[in-house]
Design a protein around this motif. Structure first.
Motif, PDB file in Angstrom:
ATOM      1  N   ILE A 150       9.132 -10.592   4.445  1.00  0.00           N
ATOM      2  CA  ILE A 150       7.859 -10.154   3.858  1.00  0.00           C
ATOM      3  C   ILE A 150       6.720 -10.303   4.860  1.00  0.00           C
ATOM      4  N   VAL A 151       6.649 -11.448   5.528  1.00  0.00           N
ATOM      5  CA  VAL A 151       5.598 -11.661   6.531  1.00  0.00           C
ATOM      6  C   VAL A 151       5.741 -10.663   7.669  1.00  0.00           C
ATOM      7  N   GLY A 152       6.992 -10.391   8.093  1.00  0.00           N
ATOM      8  CA  GLY A 152       7.211  -9.432   9.166  1.00  0.00           C
ATOM      9  C   GLY A 152       6.753  -8.030   8.796  1.00  0.00           C
ATOM     10  N   LEU A 153       7.108  -7.575   7.600  1.00  0.00           N
ATOM     11  CA  LEU A 153       6.721  -6.228   7.167  1.00  0.00           C
ATOM     12  C   LEU A 153       5.203  -6.096   7.027  1.00  0.00           C
ATOM     13  N   LEU A 154       4.575  -7.092   6.384  1.00  0.00           N
ATOM     14  CA  LEU A 154       3.119  -7.028   6.214  1.00  0.00           C
ATOM     15  C   LEU A 154       2.392  -7.139   7.551  1.00  0.00           C
ATOM     16  N   GLY A 155       2.837  -8.061   8.387  1.00  0.00           N
ATOM     17  CA  GLY A 155       2.189  -8.246   9.678  1.00  0.00           C
ATOM     18  C   GLY A 155       2.292  -7.010  10.552  1.00  0.00           C
ATOM     19  N   VAL A 156       3.477  -6.383  10.563  1.00  0.00           N
ATOM     20  CA  VAL A 156       3.663  -5.171  11.356  1.00  0.00           C
ATOM     21  C   VAL A 156       2.822  -4.026  10.795  1.00  0.00           C
ATOM     22  N   GLY A 157       2.817  -3.869   9.466  1.00  0.00           N
ATOM     23  CA  GLY A 157       2.048  -2.781   8.859  1.00  0.00           C
ATOM     24  C   GLY A 157       0.561  -2.894   9.121  1.00  0.00           C
ATOM     25  N   ILE A 158       0.010  -4.078   8.864  1.00  0.00           N
ATOM     26  CA  ILE A 158      -1.437  -4.269   9.055  1.00  0.00           C
ATOM     27  C   ILE A 158      -1.801  -4.237  10.536  1.00  0.00           C
ATOM     28  N   GLY A 159      -1.039  -4.961  11.351  1.00  0.00           N
ATOM     29  CA  GLY A 159      -1.354  -5.045  12.772  1.00  0.00           C
ATOM     30  C   GLY A 159      -1.245  -3.707  13.479  1.00  0.00           C
ATOM     31  N   ALA A 160      -0.183  -2.932  13.169  1.00  0.00           N
ATOM     32  CA  ALA A 160      -0.013  -1.626  13.813  1.00  0.00           C
ATOM     33  C   ALA A 160      -1.129  -0.666  13.411  1.00  0.00           C
ATOM     34  N   THR A 161      -1.521  -0.690  12.141  1.00  0.00           N
ATOM     35  CA  THR A 161      -2.588   0.210  11.668  1.00  0.00           C
ATOM     36  C   THR A 161      -3.928  -0.116  12.315  1.00  0.00           C
ATOM     37  N   ILE A 162      -4.314  -1.393  12.293  1.00  0.00           N
ATOM     38  CA  ILE A 162      -5.606  -1.787  12.877  1.00  0.00           C
ATOM     39  C   ILE A 162      -5.604  -1.577  14.388  1.00  0.00           C
ATOM     40  N   GLY A 163      -4.513  -1.952  15.051  1.00  0.00           N
ATOM     41  CA  GLY A 163      -4.436  -1.765  16.497  1.00  0.00           C
ATOM     42  C   GLY A 163      -4.473  -0.302  16.889  1.00  0.00           C
ATOM     43  N   ALA A 164      -3.796   0.570  16.118  1.00  0.00           N
ATOM     44  CA  ALA A 164      -3.777   1.999  16.421  1.00  0.00           C
ATOM     45  C   ALA A 164      -5.161   2.621  16.264  1.00  0.00           C
ATOM     46  N   ILE A 165      -5.835   2.324  15.151  1.00  0.00           N
ATOM     47  CA  ILE A 165      -7.176   2.883  14.911  1.00  0.00           C
ATOM     48  C   ILE A 165      -8.157   2.389  15.967  1.00  0.00           C
ATOM     49  N   SER A 166      -8.081   1.097  16.276  1.00  0.00           N
ATOM     50  CA  SER A 166      -8.998   0.517  17.248  1.00  0.00           C
ATOM     51  C   SER A 166      -8.792   1.095  18.641  1.00  0.00           C
ATOM     52  N   GLY A 167      -7.533   1.201  19.067  1.00  0.00           N
ATOM     53  CA  GLY A 167      -7.260   1.709  20.404  1.00  0.00           C
ATOM     54  C   GLY A 167      -7.502   3.193  20.550  1.00  0.00           C
ATOM     55  N   TYR A 168      -7.312   3.954  19.495  1.00  0.00           N
ATOM     56  CA  TYR A 168      -7.477   5.409  19.587  1.00  0.00           C
ATOM     57  C   TYR A 168      -8.945   5.821  19.581  1.00  0.00           C
ATOM     58  N   PHE A 169      -9.724   5.285  18.658  1.00  0.00           N
ATOM     59  CA  PHE A 169     -11.111   5.721  18.519  1.00  0.00           C
ATOM     60  C   PHE A 169     -12.041   5.030  19.507  1.00  0.00           C
ATOM     61  N   GLY A 170     -11.815   3.743  19.781  1.00  0.00           N
ATOM     62  CA  GLY A 170     -12.678   3.021  20.699  1.00  0.00           C
ATOM     63  C   GLY A 170     -14.104   2.889  20.163  1.00  0.00           C
ATOM     64  N   GLY A 171     -15.034   2.607  21.053  1.00  0.00           N
ATOM     65  CA  GLY A 171     -16.435   2.555  20.678  1.00  0.00           C
ATOM     66  C   GLY A 171     -16.760   1.518  19.632  1.00  0.00           C
ATOM     67  N   ILE A 172     -17.627   1.883  18.695  1.00  0.00           N
ATOM     68  CA  ILE A 172     -18.088   0.954  17.671  1.00  0.00           C
ATOM     69  C   ILE A 172     -16.960   0.554  16.723  1.00  0.00           C
ATOM     70  N   ILE A 173     -16.026   1.482  16.452  1.00  0.00           N
ATOM     71  CA  ILE A 173     -14.887   1.153  15.584  1.00  0.00           C
ATOM     72  C   ILE A 173     -14.022   0.088  16.238  1.00  0.00           C
ATOM     73  N   ASP A 174     -13.761   0.249  17.525  1.00  0.00           N
ATOM     74  CA  ASP A 174     -12.972  -0.734  18.267  1.00  0.00           C
ATOM     75  C   ASP A 174     -13.673  -2.086  18.262  1.00  0.00           C
ATOM     76  N   ALA A 175     -14.979  -2.096  18.489  1.00  0.00           N
ATOM     77  CA  ALA A 175     -15.722  -3.355  18.532  1.00  0.00           C
ATOM     78  C   ALA A 175     -15.668  -4.085  17.186  1.00  0.00           C
ATOM     79  N   ILE A 176     -15.870  -3.352  16.101  1.00  0.00           N
ATOM     80  CA  ILE A 176     -15.863  -3.978  14.771  1.00  0.00           C
ATOM     81  C   ILE A 176     -14.481  -4.534  14.437  1.00  0.00           C
ATOM     82  N   LEU A 177     -13.441  -3.735  14.656  1.00  0.00           N
ATOM     83  CA  LEU A 177     -12.086  -4.177  14.313  1.00  0.00           C
ATOM     84  C   LEU A 177     -11.631  -5.346  15.180  1.00  0.00           C
ATOM     85  N   MET A 178     -11.999  -5.342  16.460  1.00  0.00           N
ATOM     86  CA  MET A 178     -11.597  -6.448  17.327  1.00  0.00           C
ATOM     87  C   MET A 178     -12.358  -7.724  17.009  1.00  0.00           C
ATOM     88  N   ARG A 179     -13.613  -7.611  16.612  1.00  0.00           N
ATOM     89  CA  ARG A 179     -14.338  -8.831  16.198  1.00  0.00           C
ATOM     90  C   ARG A 179     -13.738  -9.383  14.909  1.00  0.00           C
TER      91      ARG A 179
END
Length: 362
Positions: A150-179
């Protein structure tokens, strides 16, 4: 002489690479990855071992789903459950020195210890009151494996989604998600887990695992973000944009499949850490609560009897180490399979072929 030896080594290495290219010629990327993983003996052995452990654990004592007032029970092949008490059996399996509840499992033939190979009524022994310890360990392993998945599935789902959005869009979206990621990252997981376990540990392992999963995605999100920052500048991404693909399609259809190696490897390491975290929380009394059990809770409950009944510590400890090692070896094999930059393992057969080619060319 030194130059000749160096030239021969370079030529042999070149032949080894040629042999490797011939083996993968005409294969798709998925087939190449599968072939690399299959050649990783430690990963394959760990995969089969982990599958055997999961099947054995979940079929032994069955499954208990739902709440405690109206549980849905699927019975297993083992005759005892975690609520059955057999004081007579505990007394009957006494050890030398009058210690009761000794394991009846014997793997040595009769010419070594006189008893011969046998399983007995209580192969892992019993606790002080006569509860079958095999049933307790199997139930505890079920709980720990469920937390891991359960932890593996949730961690992969949340982490992959946030990391993908942050790395793709960059800028202010990247800054907010990384903080946001940094805010979660500086919070000690063990303290958060202790608070969660103290509040909802009595509700069972599933709610505990779900809440732990919401605090386990940060490292994976950073890895995925780094990978996306590199991949978004590639030509195939520019071609997809020119073709009119939406940002969502570019992320999930074009970039994410190329980052799946990082995600899978990080996910396996996350799962290995999850089972150790649950064990630590249960050991400290903040995880699964009685009357349910987990491997960490078993070690915590019977740590005072280690000098008298050490088998109460051996079995859950051995399962924790086995599961964690299997997951780590599988992750190591997946890393080698997905990452083409990893140096290929050259077998003795390939080396012989390369040397034969070198002699022929000379």
């Amino acid at each position: 002489m030194v130059e000749k030896n160096t030239h021969d080594e370079v030529f042999v290495e070149k032949n080894e690479n040629e042999i490797a290219n011939r083996e993968t010629e005409g294969l798709s990327q998925r087939q190449i990855i599968l072939r690399r993983f299959i050649k990783h003996k430690a990963a394959m052995g760990s995969l089969f071992t982990l599958i055997f452990i999961i099947i054995f654990v979940f079929t032994a004592t069955g499954l208990q789903l739902g709440n405690r007032s109206k549980p849905f029970i699927i019975k297993g092949w083992w005759p005892y459950s975690i609520t059955d008490i057999d004081p007579a059996g505990a007394i009957a399996s006494s050890c030398k020195g009058g210690v009761t509840g000794c394991p009846t499992l014997d793997i040595f033939p009769s010419f070594l210890d006189g008893d011969g190979i046998q399983i007995g009524k209580h192969p892992f022994g019993t606790d002080i009151i006569g509860t079958d310890y095999f049933a307790l360990v199997m139930r505890g392993a079920q709980q720990s494996i469920m937390v891991m998945l359960i932890v593996g599935l949730l961690g992969v789902g949340i982490g992959a989604t946030i990391g993908a959005i942050s790395g793709y869009f960059g800028g202010i979206i990247d800054a907010i998600l990384m903080r946001l990621t940094d805010m979660f990252l500086v919070t000690p997981v063990i303290i958060i887990g202790a608070v969660i376990g103290f509040r909802i540990g009595n509700l069972g392992v599933v709610p505990l695992a779900i809440l732990l999963g919401f605090f386990s995605w940060m490292g994976l999100a950073r890895f995925v973000r780094t990978e996306f920052l590199t991949l978004r500048e590639r030509e195939f991404v520019d071609a997809a944009r020119v073709a009119g693909a939406s940002d969502r399609r570019v992320i999930f259809k074009h970039i994410l499949p190329n980052a799946v190696g990082v995600i899978i490897v990080s996910g396996t390491l996350l799962m290995s850490g999850a089972i150790l975290t649950e064990t630590a929380l249960s050991y400290l009394g903040f995880g699964v609560k009685p009357p349910d059990v987990s491997l960490g809770l078993l070690i915590s409950q019977y740590q005072d009897t280690f000098n008298i009944s050490p088998w109460l510590f051996w079995w859950p400890g051995a399962l924790i180490v086995s599961i964690a090692l299997c997951v780590n070896f599988i992750g190591d094999g997946l890393r080698d399979a997905f990452d083409p930059r990893q140096r290929r393992h050259v077998s003795l057969k390939d080396r012989r072929k390369a040397k034969e080619l070198s002699r022929k060319n000379d």
